[in-house]
Scaffold this motif. Structure first.
Motif, short mmCIF file in Angstrom:
data_model
loop_
_atom_site.label_atom_id
_atom_site.label_comp_id
_atom_site.label_asym_id
_atom_site.label_seq_id
_atom_site.Cartn_x
_atom_site.Cartn_y
_atom_site.Cartn_z
N GLU A 85 29.02 8.59 13.69
CA GLU A 85 30.30 9.16 13.70
C GLU A 85 29.85 10.80 14.32
O GLU A 85 29.85 11.50 13.39
CB GLU A 85 31.01 9.16 12.48
CG GLU A 85 31.10 7.93 11.94
CD GLU A 85 31.85 7.75 10.58
OE1 GLU A 85 32.62 8.76 10.20
OE2 GLU A 85 31.83 6.75 9.89
N ILE A 86 30.13 10.99 15.40
CA ILE A 86 29.87 12.26 16.12
C ILE A 86 31.08 13.06 16.19
O ILE A 86 32.12 12.65 16.60
CB ILE A 86 29.13 12.03 17.47
CG1 ILE A 86 28.05 10.77 17.58
CG2 ILE A 86 28.80 13.21 18.05
CD1 ILE A 86 27.07 11.41 16.50
N TYR A 87 30.81 14.28 15.39
CA TYR A 87 31.93 15.33 15.51
C TYR A 87 31.33 16.65 15.80
O TYR A 87 30.24 17.10 15.39
CB TYR A 87 32.70 15.29 14.04
CG TYR A 87 33.29 14.03 13.77
CD1 TYR A 87 34.47 13.92 14.07
CD2 TYR A 87 32.58 13.00 13.01
CE1 TYR A 87 35.14 12.45 14.13
CE2 TYR A 87 33.41 11.74 12.55
CZ TYR A 87 34.31 11.69 13.17
OH TYR A 87 35.08 10.50 12.91
N HIS A 88 32.33 17.60 16.50
CA HIS A 88 31.85 19.11 16.46
C HIS A 88 32.35 19.44 14.89
O HIS A 88 33.48 19.03 14.56
CB HIS A 88 32.19 19.66 17.61
CG HIS A 88 33.84 19.74 17.91
ND1 HIS A 88 34.49 18.70 18.38
CD2 HIS A 88 34.55 20.60 18.02
CE1 HIS A 88 35.66 19.19 18.59
NE2 HIS A 88 35.72 20.33 18.17
N ASP A 89 31.92 20.56 14.72
CA ASP A 89 32.72 21.48 13.55
C ASP A 89 32.37 22.97 13.71
O ASP A 89 31.99 23.48 14.82
CB ASP A 89 31.79 21.13 12.39
CG ASP A 89 30.24 21.10 12.18
OD1 ASP A 89 29.79 22.14 13.06
OD2 ASP A 89 29.52 20.36 11.33
N GLU A 90 32.47 23.85 12.58
CA GLU A 90 32.30 24.97 12.64
C GLU A 90 31.00 25.44 13.18
O GLU A 90 30.97 26.54 13.34
CB GLU A 90 32.86 25.62 11.23
CG GLU A 90 31.85 25.41 10.07
CD GLU A 90 32.13 24.16 9.50
OE1 GLU A 90 31.40 24.05 8.39
OE2 GLU A 90 33.18 23.32 9.85
N HIS A 91 29.71 24.68 12.69
CA HIS A 91 28.63 25.16 13.39
C HIS A 91 28.48 24.77 14.84
O HIS A 91 27.27 25.26 15.37
CB HIS A 91 27.40 24.42 12.44
CG HIS A 91 27.76 24.73 11.02
ND1 HIS A 91 27.56 25.86 10.57
CD2 HIS A 91 28.20 23.97 10.08
CE1 HIS A 91 27.93 26.19 9.23
NE2 HIS A 91 28.13 24.79 8.86
N SER A 92 29.34 24.14 15.45
CA SER A 92 28.96 23.79 16.78
C SER A 92 29.24 24.82 17.59
O SER A 92 29.93 25.90 17.59
CB SER A 92 30.12 22.49 16.93
OG SER A 92 29.91 21.56 16.45
#
Length: 137
Positions: free
Chosen positions: A103-110
């Motif tokens: 389950e691949i997501y970008h987040d605040e660290h991306s």
């Protein structure tokens, strides 16, 4: 029918030949601003574009980044949700799932590794990456 076409219409033009990159997994969803594709870099090989990234006075070591998401926005800037972004953006991502069910997501660290308006520049960039499949084929 491909997922991005189901979510964004059969007329949505990617601007590059998706068949040339069989390891891009379509993760497009209608609640997103545009189609997206996840992919995984061949671990241990790294990429020339990775290394130390500077964000203000902070440095991030990115050589271990494995999961990425390619966002493909509308060709016409007026159709984009955010008119200041490029048509093509590749951002770092995190696997919140497992190796067998990613389950691949970008987040605040991306952060953004690559962006361009040109499909040819995207194709050249993707061709230089060592992409591996998520699932055995």
């Amino acid at each position: 029918m491909l997922q991005y076409k189901q979510e964004f219409g059969e007329g949505f033009e990617l601007g590059f030949e998706l068949g040339n990159f069989p390891h891009l997994e379509d993760k497009s969803w209608k609640d997103e601003a545009c189609p997206s594709f996840m992919f995984k870099l061949n671990s241990g090989l790294g990429h020339a574009g990775f290394g130390l990234e500077h964000t203000g006075s902070e440095k991030k070591q990115n050589s271990l980044v494995e999961y990425l998401v390619l966002w493909v926005d509308y060709p016409n800037k007026e159709e984009r949700e955010n008119t200041t972004t490029s048509r093509y953006s590749i951002v770092t991502a995190t696997n919140l799932g497992s190796l067998h069910e990613p389950e691949i997501y970008h987040d605040e660290h991306s952060f953004t590794l690559f962006e361009t308006e040109e499909g040819e520049a995207l194709t050249q960039y993707l061709s230089g990456l060592h992409i591996e499949p998520f699932y055995p084929r």
